[in-house]
Motif scaffolding. Structure first.
Motif, PDB file in Angstrom:
ATOM      1  N   VAL A 155      20.053 -10.835  -5.559  1.00 57.23           N
ATOM      2  CA  VAL A 155      20.208 -10.014  -4.363  1.00 57.23           C
ATOM      3  C   VAL A 155      19.258  -8.816  -4.365  1.00 57.23           C
ATOM      4  O   VAL A 155      18.991  -8.225  -3.306  1.00 57.23           O
ATOM      5  N   LEU A 156      18.733  -8.468  -5.525  1.00 57.38           N
ATOM      6  CA  LEU A 156      17.838  -7.310  -5.626  1.00 57.38           C
ATOM      7  C   LEU A 156      16.358  -7.690  -5.705  1.00 57.38           C
ATOM      8  O   LEU A 156      15.499  -6.809  -5.784  1.00 57.38           O
ATOM      9  N   GLN A 157      16.065  -8.969  -5.659  1.00 57.43           N
ATOM     10  CA  GLN A 157      14.678  -9.394  -5.859  1.00 57.43           C
ATOM     11  C   GLN A 157      13.731  -8.903  -4.772  1.00 57.43           C
ATOM     12  O   GLN A 157      12.524  -8.841  -4.978  1.00 57.43           O
ATOM     13  N   ILE A 158      14.286  -8.533  -3.610  1.00 59.88           N
ATOM     14  CA  ILE A 158      13.429  -7.993  -2.546  1.00 59.88           C
ATOM     15  C   ILE A 158      12.771  -6.683  -2.959  1.00 59.88           C
ATOM     16  O   ILE A 158      11.731  -6.293  -2.426  1.00 59.88           O
ATOM     17  N   ALA A 159      13.361  -5.990  -3.949  1.00 62.00           N
ATOM     18  CA  ALA A 159      12.823  -4.705  -4.396  1.00 62.00           C
ATOM     19  C   ALA A 159      11.787  -4.854  -5.493  1.00 62.00           C
ATOM     20  O   ALA A 159      11.166  -3.863  -5.904  1.00 62.00           O
ATOM     21  N   VAL A 160      11.568  -6.065  -5.988  1.00 63.78           N
ATOM     22  CA  VAL A 160      10.664  -6.267  -7.124  1.00 63.78           C
ATOM     23  C   VAL A 160       9.232  -5.860  -6.795  1.00 63.78           C
ATOM     24  O   VAL A 160       8.612  -5.061  -7.505  1.00 63.78           O
ATOM     25  N   ALA A 161       8.668  -6.403  -5.726  1.00 67.33           N
ATOM     26  CA  ALA A 161       7.273  -6.113  -5.378  1.00 67.33           C
ATOM     27  C   ALA A 161       7.037  -4.628  -5.098  1.00 67.33           C
ATOM     28  O   ALA A 161       6.067  -4.052  -5.600  1.00 67.33           O
ATOM     29  N   PRO A 162       7.893  -3.957  -4.291  1.00 69.94           N
ATOM     30  CA  PRO A 162       7.703  -2.524  -4.079  1.00 69.94           C
ATOM     31  C   PRO A 162       7.739  -1.719  -5.381  1.00 69.94           C
ATOM     32  O   PRO A 162       6.937  -0.798  -5.577  1.00 69.94           O
ATOM     33  N   VAL A 199       0.839  -1.200   0.000  1.00 65.61           N
ATOM     34  CA  VAL A 199       0.000   0.000   0.000  1.00 65.61           C
ATOM     35  C   VAL A 199       0.876   1.253   0.000  1.00 65.61           C
ATOM     36  O   VAL A 199       0.635   2.199  -0.761  1.00 65.61           O
ATOM     37  N   LEU A 200       1.899   1.241   0.847  1.00 70.19           N
ATOM     38  CA  LEU A 200       2.793   2.395   0.943  1.00 70.19           C
ATOM     39  C   LEU A 200       3.468   2.688  -0.390  1.00 70.19           C
ATOM     40  O   LEU A 200       3.487   3.835  -0.842  1.00 70.19           O
ATOM     41  N   PHE A 201       4.017   1.665  -1.035  1.00 64.99           N
ATOM     42  CA  PHE A 201       4.734   1.898  -2.289  1.00 64.99           C
ATOM     43  C   PHE A 201       3.787   2.255  -3.432  1.00 64.99           C
ATOM     44  O   PHE A 201       4.175   2.985  -4.349  1.00 64.99           O
ATOM     45  N   PHE A 202       2.568   1.761  -3.383  1.00 66.77           N
ATOM     46  CA  PHE A 202       1.563   2.178  -4.370  1.00 66.77           C
ATOM     47  C   PHE A 202       1.341   3.690  -4.277  1.00 66.77           C
ATOM     48  O   PHE A 202       1.323   4.403  -5.288  1.00 66.77           O
ATOM     49  N   VAL A 203       1.185   4.187  -3.042  1.00 68.83           N
ATOM     50  CA  VAL A 203       0.995   5.624  -2.829  1.00 68.83           C
ATOM     51  C   VAL A 203       2.233   6.400  -3.252  1.00 68.83           C
ATOM     52  O   VAL A 203       2.130   7.485  -3.849  1.00 68.83           O
ATOM     53  N   VAL A 204       3.409   5.852  -2.969  1.00 68.78           N
ATOM     54  CA  VAL A 204       4.652   6.498  -3.402  1.00 68.78           C
ATOM     55  C   VAL A 204       4.652   6.660  -4.924  1.00 68.78           C
ATOM     56  O   VAL A 204       5.058   7.704  -5.458  1.00 68.78           O
TER      57      VAL A 204
END
Length: 229
Positions: free
Chosen positions: A117-124, A65-70
């Motif tokens: 190593v960067l896959q944690i950033a995919v969903a955001p 939700v936060l990153f959607f708003v971002v």
């Protein structure tokens, strides 16, 4: 609103909505039942996770939700800054800037997906991209056509269907139905693509966004679907 769009604007809205459905379908499976474009669903999921003691699930849902708003903020600021530089207030019409912001964020997600190593950033990044694309159709800083969420679209469809039954315009409700079908079909395609390609399917979504971004930019301010920012 979708009922006031020209044919070309309607085609653009349908394309972007189908792309959003594609992304949401593949991400829904990848994230195990969380959304990247439907924040009402994530809000409900967050509440249920918290109530059942799943704090990690709550963090995941609220983070999306936060990153959607971002993404919405980033898109809105980009549109505003471009309008300020041009010294004019853009008329109602699709904003190429919003599509480009969404595309850049989605491209970032696709790149991150290919680096473990960067896959944690995919969903955001995907959630931010889906928030940004909602700035495509705006008037006076307000969204006029929601592209990634269909609850309001279904309400409008039902209202116009009721108007048709009582003697009003008999076709406007179909425009809302088309948008709903676009996101539904897109979600099916995205889910199938994920099962075949995994997160590599994001590159298909990147190409799907690249097409309208380029077309909007090339058509220019005298385009038939009106000026864009």
């Amino acid at each position: 609103m979708a009922g006031s769009l020209t044919v070309r604007q309607g085609a653009l809205a349908g394309h972007l909505t189908a792309t959003a459905g594609f992304v949401d379908g593949l991400a829904f499976i990848h994230l195990g039942g969380y959304f990247v474009s439907f924040m009402s669903g994530n809000s409900t999921r967050a509440g249920a996770d918290l109530a059942t003691g799943d704090l990690l699930g709550w963090v995941k849902a609220m983070g999306l939700v936060l990153f959607f708003v971002v993404g919405v903020v980033a898109s809105s600021l980009a549109v505003h800054m471009r309008a300020s530089r041009s010294g004019r207030t853009p008329p109602y019409g699709p904003r190429s800037t919003a599509v480009w912001v969404s595309l850049i964020l989605l491209l970032s997600a696709a790149v991150c997906a290919s680096v473990p190593v960067l896959q944690i950033a995919v969903a955001p990044a995907i959630a931010a991209s889906m928030g940004a694309v909602n700035g495509t159709f705006t008037r006076g800083g307000e969204v006029t056509v929601g592209l990634t969420y269909m609850t309001g679209t279904l309400v409008k469809m039902g209202q116009h269907l009721a108007h048709a039954v009582t003697g009003g315009n008999r076709t406007i409700w179909l425009r809302y139905l088309v948008l709903w079908c676009a996101i539904a079909v897109g979600a099916i395609a995205g889910a199938v693509a994920y099962q075949v390609l995994g997160l590599g399917a994001l590159w298909i979504a990147v190409l799907l966004l690249l097409v309208p971004a380029v077309v909007l930019s090339l058509r220019g301010p005298r385009a038939a679907w009106s000026s864009q920012t």
